[in-house]
Design a protein around this motif. Structure first.
Motif, PDB file in Angstrom:
ATOM      1  N   LEU A  20      11.480   2.005   2.377  1.00  0.00           N
ATOM      2  CA  LEU A  20      10.910   2.053   1.034  1.00  0.00           C
ATOM      3  C   LEU A  20      11.083   3.422   0.375  1.00  0.00           C
ATOM      4  O   LEU A  20      11.217   3.512  -0.849  1.00  0.00           O
ATOM      5  N   ALA A  21      11.093   4.491   1.162  1.00  0.00           N
ATOM      6  CA  ALA A  21      11.213   5.843   0.604  1.00  0.00           C
ATOM      7  C   ALA A  21      12.549   6.061  -0.097  1.00  0.00           C
ATOM      8  O   ALA A  21      12.647   6.911  -0.986  1.00  0.00           O
ATOM      9  N   ARG A  22      13.544   5.281   0.251  1.00  0.00           N
ATOM     10  CA  ARG A  22      14.854   5.410  -0.422  1.00  0.00           C
ATOM     11  C   ARG A  22      14.731   5.166  -1.916  1.00  0.00           C
ATOM     12  O   ARG A  22      15.560   5.629  -2.690  1.00  0.00           O
ATOM     13  N   PHE A  23      13.718   4.427  -2.328  1.00  0.00           N
ATOM     14  CA  PHE A  23      13.569   4.064  -3.729  1.00  0.00           C
ATOM     15  C   PHE A  23      12.637   4.998  -4.498  1.00  0.00           C
ATOM     16  O   PHE A  23      12.458   4.834  -5.703  1.00  0.00           O
ATOM     17  N   LEU A  24      12.045   5.963  -3.805  1.00  0.00           N
ATOM     18  CA  LEU A  24      11.184   6.934  -4.474  1.00  0.00           C
ATOM     19  C   LEU A  24      12.040   8.022  -5.112  1.00  0.00           C
ATOM     20  O   LEU A  24      13.053   8.429  -4.542  1.00  0.00           O
ATOM     21  N   PRO A  25      11.626   8.521  -6.260  1.00  0.00           N
ATOM     22  CA  PRO A  25      12.372   9.637  -6.852  1.00  0.00           C
ATOM     23  C   PRO A  25      12.228  10.891  -5.992  1.00  0.00           C
ATOM     24  O   PRO A  25      11.193  11.106  -5.357  1.00  0.00           O
ATOM     25  N   ALA A  26      13.260  11.691  -5.970  1.00  0.00           N
ATOM     26  CA  ALA A  26      13.247  12.926  -5.180  1.00  0.00           C
ATOM     27  C   ALA A  26      12.263  13.918  -5.794  1.00  0.00           C
ATOM     28  O   ALA A  26      12.255  14.140  -7.000  1.00  0.00           O
ATOM     29  N   THR A  27      11.418  14.479  -4.947  1.00  0.00           N
ATOM     30  CA  THR A  27      10.468  15.521  -5.350  1.00  0.00           C
ATOM     31  C   THR A  27      10.353  16.513  -4.200  1.00  0.00           C
ATOM     32  O   THR A  27      10.744  16.219  -3.070  1.00  0.00           O
ATOM     33  N   LYS A  28       9.773  17.652  -4.476  1.00  0.00           N
ATOM     34  CA  LYS A  28       9.558  18.638  -3.406  1.00  0.00           C
ATOM     35  C   LYS A  28       8.624  18.077  -2.342  1.00  0.00           C
ATOM     36  O   LYS A  28       8.810  18.317  -1.156  1.00  0.00           O
ATOM     37  N   GLU A  29       7.614  17.312  -2.769  1.00  0.00           N
ATOM     38  CA  GLU A  29       6.671  16.736  -1.804  1.00  0.00           C
ATOM     39  C   GLU A  29       7.385  15.731  -0.899  1.00  0.00           C
ATOM     40  O   GLU A  29       7.179  15.709   0.310  1.00  0.00           O
ATOM     41  N   LEU A  30       8.226  14.890  -1.470  1.00  0.00           N
ATOM     42  CA  LEU A  30       8.973  13.924  -0.659  1.00  0.00           C
ATOM     43  C   LEU A  30       9.926  14.657   0.290  1.00  0.00           C
ATOM     44  O   LEU A  30      10.079  14.264   1.448  1.00  0.00           O
ATOM     45  N   LEU A  31      10.517  15.732  -0.174  1.00  0.00           N
ATOM     46  CA  LEU A  31      11.393  16.533   0.680  1.00  0.00           C
ATOM     47  C   LEU A  31      10.605  17.088   1.869  1.00  0.00           C
ATOM     48  O   LEU A  31      11.040  16.998   3.015  1.00  0.00           O
ATOM     49  N   HIS A  83       0.820  -1.213   0.000  1.00  0.00           N
ATOM     50  CA  HIS A  83       0.000   0.000   0.000  1.00  0.00           C
ATOM     51  C   HIS A  83       0.856   1.266   0.000  1.00  0.00           C
ATOM     52  O   HIS A  83       0.339   2.363   0.091  1.00  0.00           O
ATOM     53  N   PHE A  84       2.140   1.100  -0.125  1.00  0.00           N
ATOM     54  CA  PHE A  84       3.057   2.229  -0.053  1.00  0.00           C
ATOM     55  C   PHE A  84       3.324   2.781  -1.447  1.00  0.00           C
ATOM     56  O   PHE A  84       3.664   2.045  -2.362  1.00  0.00           O
ATOM     57  N   ASP A  85       3.148   4.070  -1.609  1.00  0.00           N
ATOM     58  CA  ASP A  85       3.633   4.768  -2.793  1.00  0.00           C
ATOM     59  C   ASP A  85       3.745   6.244  -2.448  1.00  0.00           C
ATOM     60  O   ASP A  85       3.338   6.673  -1.371  1.00  0.00           O
ATOM     61  N   ALA A  86       4.300   6.992  -3.353  1.00  0.00           N
ATOM     62  CA  ALA A  86       4.548   8.404  -3.073  1.00  0.00           C
ATOM     63  C   ALA A  86       3.255   9.164  -2.789  1.00  0.00           C
ATOM     64  O   ALA A  86       3.259  10.112  -2.008  1.00  0.00           O
ATOM     65  N   SER A  87       2.150   8.727  -3.372  1.00  0.00           N
ATOM     66  CA  SER A  87       0.898   9.469  -3.198  1.00  0.00           C
ATOM     67  C   SER A  87       0.297   9.321  -1.799  1.00  0.00           C
ATOM     68  O   SER A  87      -0.474  10.159  -1.376  1.00  0.00           O
ATOM     69  N   ASN A  88       0.631   8.259  -1.067  1.00  0.00           N
ATOM     70  CA  ASN A  88       0.042   8.110   0.267  1.00  0.00           C
ATOM     71  C   ASN A  88       1.070   8.115   1.395  1.00  0.00           C
ATOM     72  O   ASN A  88       0.715   7.881   2.538  1.00  0.00           O
ATOM     73  N   LEU A  89       2.307   8.407   1.079  1.00  0.00           N
ATOM     74  CA  LEU A  89       3.347   8.431   2.110  1.00  0.00           C
ATOM     75  C   LEU A  89       3.013   9.414   3.226  1.00  0.00           C
ATOM     76  O   LEU A  89       3.164   9.097   4.404  1.00  0.00           O
ATOM     77  N   ASP A  90       2.532  10.591   2.880  1.00  0.00           N
ATOM     78  CA  ASP A  90       2.192  11.587   3.889  1.00  0.00           C
ATOM     79  C   ASP A  90       1.122  11.036   4.830  1.00  0.00           C
ATOM     80  O   ASP A  90       1.220  11.172   6.050  1.00  0.00           O
ATOM     81  N   GLN A  91       0.091  10.395   4.276  1.00  0.00           N
ATOM     82  CA  GLN A  91      -0.984   9.826   5.095  1.00  0.00           C
ATOM     83  C   GLN A  91      -0.451   8.711   5.999  1.00  0.00           C
ATOM     84  O   GLN A  91      -0.844   8.609   7.159  1.00  0.00           O
ATOM     85  N   ASP A  96       6.009   2.537  15.177  1.00  0.00           N
ATOM     86  CA  ASP A  96       7.417   2.625  14.804  1.00  0.00           C
ATOM     87  C   ASP A  96       7.808   1.625  13.720  1.00  0.00           C
ATOM     88  O   ASP A  96       8.648   1.918  12.873  1.00  0.00           O
ATOM     89  N   GLY A  97       7.216   0.442  13.716  1.00  0.00           N
ATOM     90  CA  GLY A  97       7.532  -0.553  12.700  1.00  0.00           C
ATOM     91  C   GLY A  97       7.129  -0.096  11.307  1.00  0.00           C
ATOM     92  O   GLY A  97       7.882  -0.259  10.344  1.00  0.00           O
ATOM     93  N   ILE A  98       5.943   0.478  11.192  1.00  0.00           N
ATOM     94  CA  ILE A  98       5.487   0.990   9.898  1.00  0.00           C
ATOM     95  C   ILE A  98       6.359   2.168   9.482  1.00  0.00           C
ATOM     96  O   ILE A  98       6.744   2.296   8.319  1.00  0.00           O
ATOM     97  N   ARG A  99       6.715   3.024  10.436  1.00  0.00           N
ATOM     98  CA  ARG A  99       7.586   4.167  10.122  1.00  0.00           C
ATOM     99  C   ARG A  99       8.922   3.676   9.549  1.00  0.00           C
ATOM    100  O   ARG A  99       9.404   4.203   8.550  1.00  0.00           O
ATOM    101  N   GLN A 100       9.493   2.650  10.139  1.00  0.00           N
ATOM    102  CA  GLN A 100      10.766   2.138   9.641  1.00  0.00           C
ATOM    103  C   GLN A 100      10.618   1.541   8.240  1.00  0.00           C
ATOM    104  O   GLN A 100      11.475   1.739   7.383  1.00  0.00           O
ATOM    105  N   THR A 101       9.523   0.842   8.005  1.00  0.00           N
ATOM    106  CA  THR A 101       9.269   0.304   6.661  1.00  0.00           C
ATOM    107  C   THR A 101       9.166   1.441   5.654  1.00  0.00           C
ATOM    108  O   THR A 101       9.723   1.359   4.549  1.00  0.00           O
ATOM    109  N   CYS A 102       8.478   2.516   6.023  1.00  0.00           N
ATOM    110  CA  CYS A 102       8.369   3.685   5.136  1.00  0.00           C
ATOM    111  C   CYS A 102       9.735   4.288   4.863  1.00  0.00           C
ATOM    112  O   CYS A 102      10.043   4.659   3.727  1.00  0.00           O
ATOM    113  N   ARG A 103      10.542   4.406   5.890  1.00  0.00           N
ATOM    114  CA  ARG A 103      11.900   4.930   5.697  1.00  0.00           C
ATOM    115  C   ARG A 103      12.674   4.081   4.709  1.00  0.00           C
ATOM    116  O   ARG A 103      13.351   4.598   3.823  1.00  0.00           O
TER     117      ARG A 103
END
Length: 170
Positions: free
Chosen positions: A110-121, A82-90, A101-108
């Protein structure tokens, strides 16, 4: 799953989620799984708390029902599908609100593989995606010509702002 049936629909606790306008959306979930993935629910369900072992219902106010459904999908499937750039903020709001904390670490991770964008920043600095992720995005930000004019500029650390201003004067 594909049929629209969710793994949590036969849960042993009813969770009534009320959005900001007071509209109720009921969910069922399993106490044991909620407690294993969320310190918020762990504290709610632990023995000796103000909540009874026989607790049958929980009320959660001022929550977006779709965000709560995303939370349940995460804790039941736990594989990041269920992880992608469009729902990372949520997802990061979920982590903050329900102490996951476990979900937060998984997001961290997985986020390494997302392209850099202003929203991700912005998300990286608002929700703490970790030091390495912030560093990667800071390097990217300094290279963006319009970074000093963007909404995310205010979230940057001072040393990143000064490097960005050197490369792209305001």
């Amino acid at each position: 799953d594909e049929s629209g049936h969710h793994l949590y629909e036969d849960g042993d606790v009813l969770i009534n989620v009320y959005d900001q306008s007071g509209v109720q959306t009921p969910f069922r979930a399993h106490k044991l799984l909620l407690a294993s993935r969320s310190d918020f629910f762990k504290n709610m369900f632990k023995s000796g708390s103000e909540w009874s072992e026989n607790l049958q219902g929980v009320e959660i106010r001022d929550e977006d029902p779709e965000r709560f459904r995303l939370f349940l999908d995460w804790i039941y499937e736990k594989d990041g599908r269920h992880f992608d750039a469009s729902n990372l903020d949520q997802i990061m709001i979920i982590c903050d609100r329900y102490l996951c904390d476990g979900i937060r670490q998984t997001c961290r991770d997985l986020a390494r593989f997302l392209p850099a964008t202003k929203e991700l920043l912005r998300i990286a600095f608002e929700h703490d995606l970790g030091q390495q992720q912030r560093a990667r995005l800071a390097v990217w930000a300094v290279q963006q010509e319009d970074i000093t004019r963007s909404d995310v500029y205010g979230h940057l650390a001072d040393y990143i702002k000064s490097n960005a201003e050197l490369c792209h004067p305001v």
